[in-house]
Design an enzyme around this catalytic site. Structure first.
Site, PDB file in Angstrom:
ATOM      1  N   ARG A   1     -12.876  12.757   4.691  1.00 49.98           N
ATOM      2  CA  ARG A   1     -11.144  13.511   4.645  1.00 49.98           C
ATOM      3  C   ARG A   1     -10.706  14.329   3.437  1.00 49.98           C
ATOM      4  NH1 ARG A   1      -7.854   8.959   5.952  1.00 49.98           N
ATOM      5  NH2 ARG A   1      -6.022  10.475   6.054  1.00 49.98           N
TER       6      ARG A   1
ATOM      7  N   LYS B   1      -7.676  -1.202   6.830  1.00 49.00           N
ATOM      8  CA  LYS B   1      -7.935  -2.056   5.684  1.00 49.00           C
ATOM      9  C   LYS B   1      -7.093  -3.108   5.377  1.00 49.00           C
ATOM     10  CE  LYS B   1      -7.551   1.769   2.613  1.00 49.00           C
ATOM     11  NZ  LYS B   1      -7.807   2.937   3.049  1.00 49.00           N
TER      12      LYS B   1
ATOM     13  N   HIS C   1       0.981  -0.973   0.024  1.00 53.45           N
ATOM     14  CA  HIS C   1       0.050   0.083  -0.005  1.00 53.45           C
ATOM     15  C   HIS C   1       0.983   1.244  -0.122  1.00 53.45           C
ATOM     16  CE1 HIS C   1      -4.123   1.594   0.414  1.00 53.45           C
ATOM     17  NE2 HIS C   1      -3.519   2.591   1.290  1.00 53.45           N
TER      18      HIS C   1
ATOM     19  N   ASP D   1     -13.863   3.310   7.391  1.00 52.94           N
ATOM     20  CA  ASP D   1     -12.619   3.876   6.627  1.00 52.94           C
ATOM     21  C   ASP D   1     -13.158   4.319   5.328  1.00 52.94           C
ATOM     22  OD1 ASP D   1      -9.915   4.807   5.834  1.00 52.94           O
ATOM     23  OD2 ASP D   1     -10.133   3.273   4.544  1.00 52.94           O
TER      24      ASP D   1
ATOM     25  N   SER E   1      -6.064   4.878   8.895  1.00 54.99           N
ATOM     26  CA  SER E   1      -6.848   4.384   7.695  1.00 54.99           C
ATOM     27  C   SER E   1      -6.413   3.191   6.944  1.00 54.99           C
ATOM     28  CB  SER E   1      -7.083   5.699   6.605  1.00 54.99           C
ATOM     29  OG  SER E   1      -7.085   5.292   5.276  1.00 54.99           O
TER      30      SER E   1
HETATM   31  N1  URA Z   1      -4.175   5.962   1.832  1.00 59.84           N
HETATM   32  C1  URA Z   1      -5.212   5.595   2.562  1.00 59.84           C
HETATM   33  O1  URA Z   1      -5.675   4.218   2.416  1.00 59.84           O
HETATM   34  N2  URA Z   1      -5.392   6.275   3.631  1.00 59.84           N
HETATM   35  C2  URA Z   1      -5.011   7.386   3.718  1.00 59.84           C
HETATM   36  O2  URA Z   1      -5.472   8.126   4.721  1.00 59.84           O
HETATM   37  C3  URA Z   1      -4.117   7.871   2.913  1.00 59.84           C
HETATM   38  C4  URA Z   1      -3.551   6.944   1.853  1.00 59.84           C
END
Ligand code: URA
Length: 434
Positions: free
Chosen positions: A168, A187, A82, A161, A183
């Site tokens: 956000r 996930k 990620h 999220d 966040s």
């Molecule tokens: N990627 C995400 O999944 N969440 C964030 O807050 C920033 C980048």
């Protein structure tokens, strides 16, 4: 408990109790707390942060706001990657098939564009027909049979999220270490992975502008991972200028396909390989980073990575003909070039401004409910350290609406600086946290 009391507490720098955090996340997910109240809370957190204890409970409450996945019957190691978000950051679409072709299962649950940064789901949806909504049983099936899947969060997976992320994005509360780390980690932990590789971006186009801040973000996420027995490796990587040439949706997808054919620009290729190497080592299919590199290179030369992407596109209802014919991807109706105002060396190619210009063109969202235009985008021709002649194109801009083009061009004109001397080269990979 009321939302107002909790907002006031955080606004005044107080510490939320475990019970208060659990209540807030549950009530927001159940629509009992309004978006405007949560927006106020997010702004209070943006300014005052969360303590280590508050963050652990916040992340845990998000993780358990919905279902979690169970891949225990899949024997292959499960590793995901990620990114904290960048411009031209199309790594995932090329990396997942390369890693899956080496025997590591990649349950890639991606996001949409956030602020000025792009999102994998928006890019994938540029492929005609491609479906990013994959329900949990199909997600499981694709991971088991193909070894990878690229989808969005379902309604039931970390719903907190999904809603917070969109809120956000439009309330100026993205660049906050506790909010980004909770966040991402909520996930990823919901995916039942064995290990995770994080690409923590640093620089003008990243949410973290300074290396020390990015390092704290990386350490925070590694900490949340170890609390949940999940090994996490984070690379700190440069995001002063966009990665690769393409910034947009369809054009970035085309550049990923090029990467799988061995034809992408060196910066995006190198970052993709470095992150993929870490995944192979964490997944236990490579003994060392060098061994991993050899295996990954083989997936490009023998075409197995491209085949893997083809399988995923077919399974998720996309048109695989795009792999050979990029004109099947949405194309911008008009183009204009941005020319170098003078000769010299490019000393700045500002990823943030280029990302914001891409959003203005329609490639990202200004409001939560906006649709993105997959066709528009920017092709960046001159990166930092390159020499240009006066009048040479710095970028090509693909556009649809004239009013949007005007705003984008104004921003783009300030995105480049040209000087008399070549700037010092900067490293692409700035560090590793584990
Ligand atoms: N990627 C995400 O999944 N969440 C964030 O807050 C920033 C980048």
């Amino acid at each position: 408990m009321t939302a107002v009391e909790l907002i006031e507490k955080k606004r005044d720098g107080g510490t939320l109790s475990d019970e208060e955090i659990r209540w807030l996340i549950r009530a927001y997910t159940a629509d009992e707390v309004a978006d405007y109240q949560m927006a106020a809370m997010l702004m209070a957190i943006f300014h005052h942060g969360l303590s280590v204890e508050e963050l652990a409970v916040w992340a845990e409450a998000m993780l358990h706001s919905g279902d979690t996945l169970d891949f225990s019957d899949i024997t292959a190691p499960k590793v995901d990657k990620h990114s904290t978000g960048g411009v031209g950051d199309k790594v995932s679409i090329a990396l997942a098939p390369m890693v899956a072709a080496c025997g590591v299962a990649v349950p890639m649950m991606s996001g949409r564009g956030l602020g000025h940064t792009g999102g994998t789901l928006d890019k994938l949806e540029a492929i005609p027909g491609f479906r990013t909504q994959v329900d949990p049983s199909e997600f499981h099936h694709l991971l088991k049979t193909i070894g990878m899947v690229m989808g969005g969060q379902t309604e039931t997976l970390v719903p907190a999220d999904r809603r917070l992320y969109a809120l956000r994005d439009v309330t100026g509360t993205v660049p906050s270490i506790p909010l980004i780390s909770s966040s991402i980690m909520s996930k990823k932990l919901a995916e039942d992975i064995d290990a995770l590789v994080l690409d923590v971006k640093v620089g003008r186009g990243a949410f973290m502008k300074q290396e020390d801040q990015a390092r704290i973000l990386a350490e925070t996420m590694v900490g949340i991972g170890s609390h949940h027995d999940t090994e996490v490796v984070a690379l700190l990587t440069a995001m002063d200028e966009p990665l690769g040439t393409a910034v947009g949706n369809a054009n970035e997808t085309a550049e990923c396909i090029e990467l799988l054919k061995g034809d992408a620009p060196p910066d995006i290729t190198e970052i993709t390989f470095r992150l993929a190497e870490e995944m192979l080592v964490l997944g236990g299919v490579a003994d060392s980073l060098e061994d991993a590199r050899m295996q990954l290179e083989a997936t490009i030369t023998d075409g197995t990575a491209l085949e893997k992407l083809e399988q995923v596109i077919v399974a998720q209802d996309g048109d695989p003909a795009v792999l050979e014919d990029y004109s099947l991807l949405p194309q911008p109706p008009q183009f204009v070039e941005l020319e170098a105002p003078r000769e010299g060396w490019v000393t700045m190619c500002d990823a943030r401004r280029i990302g914001v210009a891409g959003v203005q063109l329609g490639g990202g969202r200004l409001r939560k409910e906006d649709e993105v235009d997959p066709a528009v985008g920017i092709w960046v021709f001159a990166k930092e350290g390159e020499q240009v002649e006066q009048g040479e194109p710095l970028a090509r801009v693909g556009w649809r609406h004239g009013d949007r083009l005007g705003a984008a061009m104004e921003i783009l004109e300030d995105a480049w600086a040209i000087g008399d001397e070549a700037p010092e080269p900067k490293p692409l990979i700035m560090g590793k946290v584990r």
